[in-house]
Design a protein around this motif. Sequence first.
Motif, PDB file in Angstrom:
ATOM      1  N   PHE A 297       0.317  -0.770   0.336  1.00 53.22           N
ATOM      2  CA  PHE A 297      -0.373  -0.589   0.048  1.00 53.22           C
ATOM      3  C   PHE A 297       0.392   1.296  -0.107  1.00 53.22           C
ATOM      4  O   PHE A 297       2.339   1.716   0.564  1.00 53.22           O
ATOM      5  CB  PHE A 297      -0.851  -0.316   1.152  1.00 53.22           C
ATOM      6  CG  PHE A 297      -1.658  -0.847   0.814  1.00 53.22           C
ATOM      7  CD1 PHE A 297      -3.052  -0.988   0.426  1.00 53.22           C
ATOM      8  CD2 PHE A 297      -1.581  -2.158   1.971  1.00 53.22           C
ATOM      9  CE1 PHE A 297      -4.225  -2.368   0.196  1.00 53.22           C
ATOM     10  CE2 PHE A 297      -2.609  -3.188   1.758  1.00 53.22           C
ATOM     11  CZ  PHE A 297      -3.995  -3.068   0.960  1.00 53.22           C
ATOM     12  N   SER A 298       0.040   1.974  -0.928  1.00 50.37           N
ATOM     13  CA  SER A 298       1.235   3.665  -0.951  1.00 50.37           C
ATOM     14  C   SER A 298       0.838   4.580   0.269  1.00 50.37           C
ATOM     15  O   SER A 298       1.672   5.675   0.224  1.00 50.37           O
ATOM     16  CB  SER A 298       1.104   4.209  -1.530  1.00 50.37           C
ATOM     17  OG  SER A 298      -0.559   4.477  -2.296  1.00 50.37           O
ATOM     18  N   HIS A 299       0.067   4.355   0.958  1.00 50.00           N
ATOM     19  CA  HIS A 299      -0.791   5.284   2.090  1.00 50.00           C
ATOM     20  C   HIS A 299      -1.558   4.679   2.610  1.00 50.00           C
ATOM     21  O   HIS A 299      -2.009   3.410   2.622  1.00 50.00           O
ATOM     22  CB  HIS A 299      -1.361   6.591   1.765  1.00 50.00           C
ATOM     23  CG  HIS A 299      -1.072   7.599   0.391  1.00 50.00           C
ATOM     24  ND1 HIS A 299      -0.522   7.178  -0.597  1.00 50.00           N
ATOM     25  CD2 HIS A 299      -0.694   8.696   0.560  1.00 50.00           C
ATOM     26  CE1 HIS A 299      -0.205   8.163  -1.416  1.00 50.00           C
ATOM     27  NE2 HIS A 299       0.371   8.810  -1.053  1.00 50.00           N
TER      28      HIS A 299
ATOM     29  N   LEU B  38       3.605   5.883   3.156  1.00 52.07           N
ATOM     30  CA  LEU B  38       4.845   4.428   2.598  1.00 52.07           C
ATOM     31  C   LEU B  38       5.507   4.466   2.115  1.00 52.07           C
ATOM     32  O   LEU B  38       5.743   4.366   1.222  1.00 52.07           O
ATOM     33  CB  LEU B  38       3.530   3.495   3.581  1.00 52.07           C
ATOM     34  CG  LEU B  38       5.407   2.043   3.216  1.00 52.07           C
ATOM     35  CD1 LEU B  38       4.998   2.158   4.802  1.00 52.07           C
ATOM     36  CD2 LEU B  38       3.462   0.757   4.144  1.00 52.07           C
TER      37      LEU B  38
END
Lengths: 148, 148
Positions: free
Chosen positions: A47-49, A96
């Motif tokens: 996950f990017s966020h 992240l």
Amino acid sequence: MQPIGYVRSPYKVAQDIPKGLGAKHEAEGLLDVRPEFEAGLTDIEGFSHLFVIWAFDRSEGFNLLGTPPSDDRPHGVFATRSPRRPNPIGLTVVELMSREGAALRVRGIDMLDGTPILDIKPYLSSVPAGRLRRGWLAEAEARTGPKP
Amino acid sequence: MQPIGYVRSPYKVAQDIPKGLGAKHEAEGLLDVRPEFEAGLTDIEGFSHLFVIWAFDRSEGFNLLGTPPSDDRPHGVFATRSPRRPNPIGLTVVELMSREGAALRVRGIDMLDGTPILDIKPYLSSVPAGRLRRGWLAEAEARTGPKP
């Protein structure tokens, strides 16, 4: 409620945190998860966020109305991010960057160093910007000119 | 922690809530804020979307790893929205339709009727969709075909 970990932040006191209109939250820091919860981070790297839910542990009491740093007019506490809330819960969206064991390196920190983390959740979808109305904040921005 | 109010939802039991890939959360309901906190809602009408932080009051215990309804593989609890979390806190983004006194009519409810609300915050900005990575959820969607 028990802390699942602690925030490692460059901000040591509240005055260090950028505030007001146009404030950018680009600070990097760590979400230092307690070792006994490390397995709960499995697959989080994809996950990017993330949503981080945390405790305003250095705030006491609450005000139902208050004037935020980004305006000169009072608003209801549930229409602001004031730390002086009936339940002292904070919410921050971070990006992240990487994971090292039970530590997540993230960007977008606006918490104080040592802040207790209550929960971490994946950020799954966004409300399209064109569908957002931002109430008093948009009005305050309009009165003071474009965002820097 | 004390409830600032309660969710009025069409979902009476967990089985009523749409789950799994492509589940839509378009149900309408009320955020019924306790009268003594009504002043905290001042100016909230200007916001199109809100974060609701709430308690999983009908969940007990936690699992660090679990298989969510949207996948057939286990993931860490902090990479899912599982109710069985170390701190039983839920987070939902809702669209604010209208306010009647201390009651907010909202769309996007995925909580059970009677769920205690811990906090409400304005939704101020979105991560642009193009910058989001959605980890195992995107992989599960890719395996099972396009979203309905």
